[in-house]
Design a protein around this motif. Structure first.
Motif, PDB file in Angstrom:
ATOM      1  N   GLN A  15      92.605  56.680 -35.399  1.00  0.00           N
ATOM      2  CA  GLN A  15      92.885  55.263 -35.642  1.00  0.00           C
ATOM      3  C   GLN A  15      91.700  54.396 -35.226  1.00  0.00           C
ATOM      4  OE1 GLN A  15      95.928  51.864 -33.796  1.00  0.00           O
ATOM      5  NE2 GLN A  15      96.427  54.023 -33.588  1.00  0.00           N
ATOM      6  N   GLU A  16      91.137  54.698 -34.080  1.00  0.00           N
ATOM      7  CA  GLU A  16      90.059  53.876 -33.533  1.00  0.00           C
ATOM      8  C   GLU A  16      88.760  54.049 -34.307  1.00  0.00           C
ATOM      9  OE1 GLU A  16      89.380  50.761 -31.122  1.00  0.00           O
ATOM     10  OE2 GLU A  16      91.236  51.906 -31.299  1.00  0.00           O
ATOM     11  N   GLN A  17      88.568  55.213 -34.876  1.00  0.00           N
ATOM     12  CA  GLN A  17      87.323  55.480 -35.593  1.00  0.00           C
ATOM     13  C   GLN A  17      87.223  54.691 -36.892  1.00  0.00           C
ATOM     14  OE1 GLN A  17      87.652  59.778 -35.735  1.00  0.00           O
ATOM     15  NE2 GLN A  17      86.113  60.030 -34.120  1.00  0.00           N
ATOM     16  N   ASN A  18      88.377  54.391 -37.508  1.00  0.00           N
ATOM     17  CA  ASN A  18      88.372  53.586 -38.730  1.00  0.00           C
ATOM     18  C   ASN A  18      89.732  52.896 -38.874  1.00  0.00           C
ATOM     19  OD1 ASN A  18      88.209  52.453 -41.283  1.00  0.00           O
ATOM     20  ND2 ASN A  18      87.148  54.215 -42.185  1.00  0.00           N
ATOM     21  N   PRO A  19      89.928  51.792 -38.142  1.00  0.00           N
ATOM     22  CA  PRO A  19      91.235  51.123 -38.162  1.00  0.00           C
ATOM     23  C   PRO A  19      91.703  50.730 -39.561  1.00  0.00           C
ATOM     24  CG  PRO A  19      89.898  50.283 -36.365  1.00  0.00           C
ATOM     25  CD  PRO A  19      88.998  51.150 -37.184  1.00  0.00           C
ATOM     26  N   ASP A  20      90.800  50.271 -40.428  1.00  0.00           N
ATOM     27  CA  ASP A  20      91.213  49.860 -41.765  1.00  0.00           C
ATOM     28  C   ASP A  20      91.765  51.033 -42.563  1.00  0.00           C
ATOM     29  OD1 ASP A  20      90.053  46.936 -43.151  1.00  0.00           O
ATOM     30  OD2 ASP A  20      89.775  47.370 -41.024  1.00  0.00           O
ATOM     31  N   LEU A  40      98.190  55.978 -42.055  1.00  0.00           N
ATOM     32  CA  LEU A  40      99.439  55.724 -41.356  1.00  0.00           C
ATOM     33  C   LEU A  40     100.647  55.969 -42.255  1.00  0.00           C
ATOM     34  CD1 LEU A  40     100.822  54.815 -38.777  1.00  0.00           C
ATOM     35  CD2 LEU A  40     100.466  52.440 -39.465  1.00  0.00           C
ATOM     36  N   TYR A  41     100.534  55.620 -43.533  1.00  0.00           N
ATOM     37  CA  TYR A  41     101.633  55.861 -44.463  1.00  0.00           C
ATOM     38  C   TYR A  41     101.946  57.355 -44.552  1.00  0.00           C
ATOM     39  CZ  TYR A  41     101.423  51.051 -46.234  1.00  0.00           C
ATOM     40  OH  TYR A  41     101.475  49.678 -46.346  1.00  0.00           O
ATOM     41  N   THR A  42     100.899  58.137 -44.707  1.00  0.00           N
ATOM     42  CA  THR A  42     101.076  59.588 -44.852  1.00  0.00           C
ATOM     43  C   THR A  42     101.702  60.192 -43.604  1.00  0.00           C
ATOM     44  OG1 THR A  42      99.148  59.702 -46.318  1.00  0.00           O
ATOM     45  CG2 THR A  42      99.881  61.769 -45.285  1.00  0.00           C
ATOM     46  N   TYR A  43     101.186  59.819 -42.453  1.00  0.00           N
ATOM     47  CA  TYR A  43     101.709  60.356 -41.196  1.00  0.00           C
ATOM     48  C   TYR A  43     103.161  59.943 -40.973  1.00  0.00           C
ATOM     49  CZ  TYR A  43      97.129  61.929 -39.440  1.00  0.00           C
ATOM     50  OH  TYR A  43      95.935  62.590 -39.237  1.00  0.00           O
ATOM     51  N   TYR A  44     103.471  58.674 -41.263  1.00  0.00           N
ATOM     52  CA  TYR A  44     104.829  58.181 -41.023  1.00  0.00           C
ATOM     53  C   TYR A  44     105.834  58.916 -41.908  1.00  0.00           C
ATOM     54  CZ  TYR A  44     108.738  54.936 -40.338  1.00  0.00           C
ATOM     55  OH  TYR A  44     109.958  54.397 -40.035  1.00  0.00           O
ATOM     56  N   ILE A  45     105.514  59.053 -43.173  1.00  0.00           N
ATOM     57  CA  ILE A  45     106.418  59.752 -44.095  1.00  0.00           C
ATOM     58  C   ILE A  45     106.620  61.194 -43.646  1.00  0.00           C
ATOM     59  CG2 ILE A  45     106.642  60.616 -46.461  1.00  0.00           C
ATOM     60  CD1 ILE A  45     105.162  58.017 -47.344  1.00  0.00           C
ATOM     61  N   GLU A  46     105.546  61.836 -43.204  1.00  0.00           N
ATOM     62  CA  GLU A  46     105.647  63.212 -42.712  1.00  0.00           C
ATOM     63  C   GLU A  46     106.592  63.290 -41.515  1.00  0.00           C
ATOM     64  OE1 GLU A  46     102.789  66.738 -40.796  1.00  0.00           O
ATOM     65  OE2 GLU A  46     101.931  64.817 -41.402  1.00  0.00           O
TER      66      GLU A  46
END
Length: 415
Positions: A47-52, A59-65
């Motif tokens: 997240q910190e390496q590229n917040p955008d 984040l969408y992919t991780y959340y759905i998983e």
């Protein structure tokens, strides 16, 4: 892969708990395994390496998983469950959405005096905001049997005036007393009066049964945690709504971008998901550790059946040890079949330095941490002091011997 050895070896090799501590209170804040914590760090670094890129894509992919993992593990449909930070967030969303879910005005919320503090406060605030009423069942101790407990609900319902009860809120396992409620029977009873049911299951999943299934329950709503007994990082919980149509009408306490999602977002997940997914700019990494927590359970710990055998056996052994040491056997205020598998209440012996009050119970908690490196929770119930012991796979019987020895030291002070 060989299963890990529970007890001291798990404590040293698979958890990050301070090695100088004796930790017998997993139920409050649940330290997560090293494997899961490392995943949390990895997610935060990404997240910190590229917040955008993180907030717009990853984040969408991780959340759905994670939501799919939750649905599979808890045996429900993807559309019925969403991830939240903690059970209180879920309680707020469901309870405060009630007025918008019904066509008639006014209402009453039914609960018991055993409700968790923040959930009860949520009920209080809701009835204040909307001019509703509270109806509370004062559960009396001791409870002699499950049937007698259910009868206390029946007695309240027999008083009548039920037509405006919009929701009943009951615990799966009470936080303050580790009482395991017969939620299936209570749900059937309340449904027979057309009363919807919300189960506060903060301590349920991962503890009540190795094969916990939301599909097999009949309650209308269930809130629970993954960070207490299912090994996720703190801040990983869920809200379950049986009716998908109602789920998409639930409003989080915090209104944000999920309120009016785009068509492309709705192609990925439901409005229900998006309402809780979009909660402003925040770090939701803990919610994304669930797949790694499941990997820890299945691959390293040998599955929930093995975990349940170890924790429930150790819990009963620890309870017997403490009761024998303090000569408090037979002091239970509910029967064995209503005791939580991993949580037990044991009455403390008299301690001259500590009065039998909530204030002194809290003072004892703090003293044990600061002076003895012992993490436990003390509670005042029926004007008696109790310790609520918890057992987790990093615990061993020696932890509870240390607890007994420490309390015995306090007994000798000024005696």
């Amino acid at each position: 892969m060989a299963n890990i050895e529970f007890g001291e070896k798990t404590f040293r090799e698979h958890y990050l708990i301070d090695q100088n501590l004796v930790y017998v209170n997993h139920g409050s804040y649940g330290p997560c395994p090293r494997l899961v914590y490392n995943e949390l760090k990895r997610l935060r670094l990404e997240q910190e390496q590229n917040p955008d890129s993180w907030f717009r894509l990853s984040l969408y992919t991780y959340y759905i998983e994670s939501v799919r993992a939750a649905a599979h593990r808890l045996d429900c449909h993807f559309e019925q469950i969403a991830l939240v930070d903690n059970a209180t967030v879920g309680a707020n969303a469901i309870i405060k959405s009630l007025p918008s879910l019904i066509s008639s005005t006014g209402g009453t919320i039914l609960c018991t005096n055993l409700a968790y503090g923040s959930v009860f406060f949520t009920i209080e605030e809701t009835i204040r905001q909307f001019g509703w009423k509270l109806r509370k069942i004062d559960i009396k101790y001791p409870i002699k049997s499950k049937e007698e407990f259910i009868q206390q609900f029946q007695d309240e319902l027999d008083k009548g005036d039920l037509q405006d009860i919009r929701l009943a809120v009951i615990d799966h396992i009470t936080s303050s007393t580790a009482l395991l409620l017969p939620i299936e029977e209570l749900t059937d009873l309340l449904h027979s009066y057309n009363i919807p049911v919300l189960i506060d299951g903060a301590h349920g999943p991962g503890q009540v049964s190795p094969n916990f299934s939301l599909n097999k329950l009949t309650c209308d709503y269930y809130i629970g945690t993954f960070h207490k007994w299912m090994y996720a990082a703190r801040g990983c919980s869920f809200i379950f709504v049986r009716s998908v149509a109602i789920a998409n009408q639930i409003q989080p306490a915090n209104t944000s971008w999920g309120y009016r999602p785009s068509a492309s977002q709705l192609d990925m997940m439901t409005h229900f998901h998006l309402q809780f997914f979009h909660q402003g700019t925040r770090d939701a990494s803990a919610q994304l550790t669930l797949p790694k927590a499941i990997e820890f359970v299945d691959t390293f710990a040998g599955g929930f059946d093995r975990i349940h055998r170890y924790n429930s056996t150790l819990s009963q052994q620890a309870k017997q040890l403490l009761e024998q040491r303090w000569n408090t056997e037979g002091k239970d205020f509910f029967p064995t079949d209503m005791q939580a598998p991993y949580l037990k209440m044991v009455q403390l012996p008299d301690l001259e330095q500590y009065q039998k009050t909530k204030e002194d119970a809290l003072r004892l908690i703090h003293d044990l941490i600061k002076k003895y490196n012992l993490v436990s929770i003390m509670l005042c119930v029926n004007e008696k002091l109790y310790v609520r012991i918890a057992t987790q796979i990093y615990n061993r019987i020696e932890d509870y011997i240390f607890l007994a020895d420490t309390i015995d030291k306090l007994r000798t002070i000024n005696s």
